[in-house]
Design an enzyme around this catalytic site. Structure first.
Site, PDB file in Angstrom:
ATOM      1  N   ARG A 177     -48.532-116.506  29.255  1.00  0.00           N
ATOM      2  CA  ARG A 177     -47.555-116.741  28.235  1.00  0.00           C
ATOM      3  C   ARG A 177     -46.240-116.677  28.516  1.00  0.00           C
ATOM      4  O   ARG A 177     -45.263-115.903  27.787  1.00  0.00           O
ATOM      5  CB  ARG A 177     -47.882-115.261  27.107  1.00  0.00           C
ATOM      6  CG  ARG A 177     -49.037-115.371  26.544  1.00  0.00           C
ATOM      7  CD  ARG A 177     -49.552-116.568  25.788  1.00  0.00           C
ATOM      8  NE  ARG A 177     -50.733-115.985  25.434  1.00  0.00           N
ATOM      9  CZ  ARG A 177     -52.463-116.739  25.913  1.00  0.00           C
ATOM     10  NH1 ARG A 177     -51.650-116.890  26.862  1.00  0.00           N
ATOM     11  NH2 ARG A 177     -52.970-116.307  25.569  1.00  0.00           N
ATOM     12  N   SER A 214     -51.462-114.596  16.753  1.00  0.00           N
ATOM     13  CA  SER A 214     -50.755-113.294  17.684  1.00  0.00           C
ATOM     14  C   SER A 214     -49.678-112.876  17.563  1.00  0.00           C
ATOM     15  O   SER A 214     -48.709-113.835  18.454  1.00  0.00           O
ATOM     16  CB  SER A 214     -51.875-113.332  18.866  1.00  0.00           C
ATOM     17  OG  SER A 214     -53.249-113.889  18.375  1.00  0.00           O
ATOM     18  N   GLU A 218     -45.271-111.876  21.158  1.00  0.00           N
ATOM     19  CA  GLU A 218     -45.761-113.310  21.464  1.00  0.00           C
ATOM     20  C   GLU A 218     -44.369-114.487  20.803  1.00  0.00           C
ATOM     21  O   GLU A 218     -43.241-114.557  21.443  1.00  0.00           O
ATOM     22  CB  GLU A 218     -46.848-113.515  21.185  1.00  0.00           C
ATOM     23  CG  GLU A 218     -47.776-113.430  22.172  1.00  0.00           C
ATOM     24  CD  GLU A 218     -49.541-114.368  22.451  1.00  0.00           C
ATOM     25  OE1 GLU A 218     -49.009-115.230  21.789  1.00  0.00           O
ATOM     26  OE2 GLU A 218     -50.247-114.054  22.491  1.00  0.00           O
TER      27      GLU A 218
END
Length: 350
Positions: free
Chosen positions: A172, A245, A342
């Site tokens: 990520r 998410s 995130e």
């Protein structure tokens, strides 16, 4: 809201952003710049109203939480062309503009007989956003298939081409996330194989394929299985505001993992991104702390998936951020594990 239209770009003042973020929170851009032709970008950025101001790039707004009004200018790319620019014996290079819908690109690649992106089906967002977060799901991440990212370098004021190594992809993570003020992504080239070893050993994909009766699965079958699973587990952001998410799965040293498992024997652990590292399930940690399905006002956690923070209607970005902070703090207190968001937090600090 007032508009100024130019060749290849349009500038709007006092633009509402509720329709431009998937949490559907209210926010206002002092200036909103829509770029239709990337070659017009240098001219657009030199406009006196926005020259030198902070820039926030929004694709579909699926990976941001607007906890306040963004400073400066919000930039949206409307270039939505997709094409195969090179054919090889065993792969092809597909080029897509930054404004292309991500799921539409996945479907396009499958229609062309190409594989690699099937596990990433139905992820909300645009092509221009996918390298920033190095989007991943069901055992795949997009950085493994990126050939070149085309971007405008605000430092050199030049258009540049960055290969996968230049992009510094991690879990990520990427150079674009590490230097958010430098690069403006205008297009991405993908190296997609004709034949590809399918990733089936993650999060119920084999079971879903069996339910579908797809015993000899191809890439399109895997994509459909992922679509089915995501639709069951994740709320549609067009119906219920969310950004997928909200927390990353924590990556921890093996020693810390072992200590946690000694105290919490049922804690699931997955392989990390490198040797000597393991990955925990943020969803499991959050559920164990009692947050799954909890709602306070219009801020809440999805009852289907503990990783998904949702806006049931009129929650503000600040309220959602406060809710997320309290989730992370409860996990830290119980497990001594730090959860990281995130989405990019705009208008406040995490």
């Amino acid at each position: 809201m007032s508009d100024a239209v130019h060749t290849g770009w349009q500038l709007s003042e006092q633009a509402p952003l509720r329709a431009l973020n998937t949490f559907h929170v209210e926010a206002t851009a002092r200036w909103l710049l829509n770029v239709h032709a990337p070659e017009a970008l240098p001219q657009a950025l030199a406009a006196p109203e926005i020259a030198g101001q902070p820039l926030l790039v929004l694709g579909s707004g699926s990976n941001v939480l607007l906890a306040g009004d963004p400073p400066g200018c919000v930039l949206c790319f409307d270039n939505r062309q997709t094409s195969i620019i090179a054919h090889r014996a065993d792969h092809a290079i597909v080029r897509a503009g930054a404004g292309v819908n991500w799921h539409a690109l996945v479907l396009y690649s499958l229609q062309q007989g190409l594989s690699g992106l099937e596990n990433l089906a139905l992820i909300p967002g645009t092509v221009g956003a996918c390298p920033i977060q190095n989007i991943g799901a069901y055992g795949a991440q997009v950085g493994d298939f990126i050939h070149v990212v085309e971007a405008f370098d605000r430092h050199s004021q030049q258009f540049v081409r960055l290969d996968a190594a230049d992009c510094a992809f991690g879990y990520r993570d990427s150079v674009f996330k590490q230097q958010p003020e430098r690069y403006l992504i205008v297009a991405v080239e993908f190296n997609l194989p004709l034949l590809h070893e399918l990733r089936l050993d993650y999060a119920g994909i084999r079971e879903e394929l069996a339910r579908m009766g797809a015993e000899l699965a191809g890439a399109a079958d895997v994509a459909q299985a992922v679509i089915n699973i995501r639709r069951r587990k994740l709320p549609d952001p067009d119906v219920l505001g969310n950004a997928g998410s909200f927390f990353k799965n924590p990556l921890l040293p093996s020693e810390q993992i072992a200590a946690l498992q000694a105290s919490f024997a049922d804690m699931p652990v997955y392989p990390g991104e490198q040797a000597g590292q393991g990955k925990l399930s943020a969803a499991w940690l959050i559920e164990q702390c009692g947050w799954k399905g909890r709602r306070e006002g219009d801020a809440g956690v999805s009852p289907e998936h503990a990783l998904v923070l949702v806006n049931y209607g009129t929650a503000t970005g600040a309220q959602l951020l406060d809710f997320a902070r309290r989730i992370a703090e409860s996990v830290r207190e119980r497990y001594s594990v730090i959860l990281e968001p995130e989405p990019r937090i705009i208008g406040a600090h995490w």
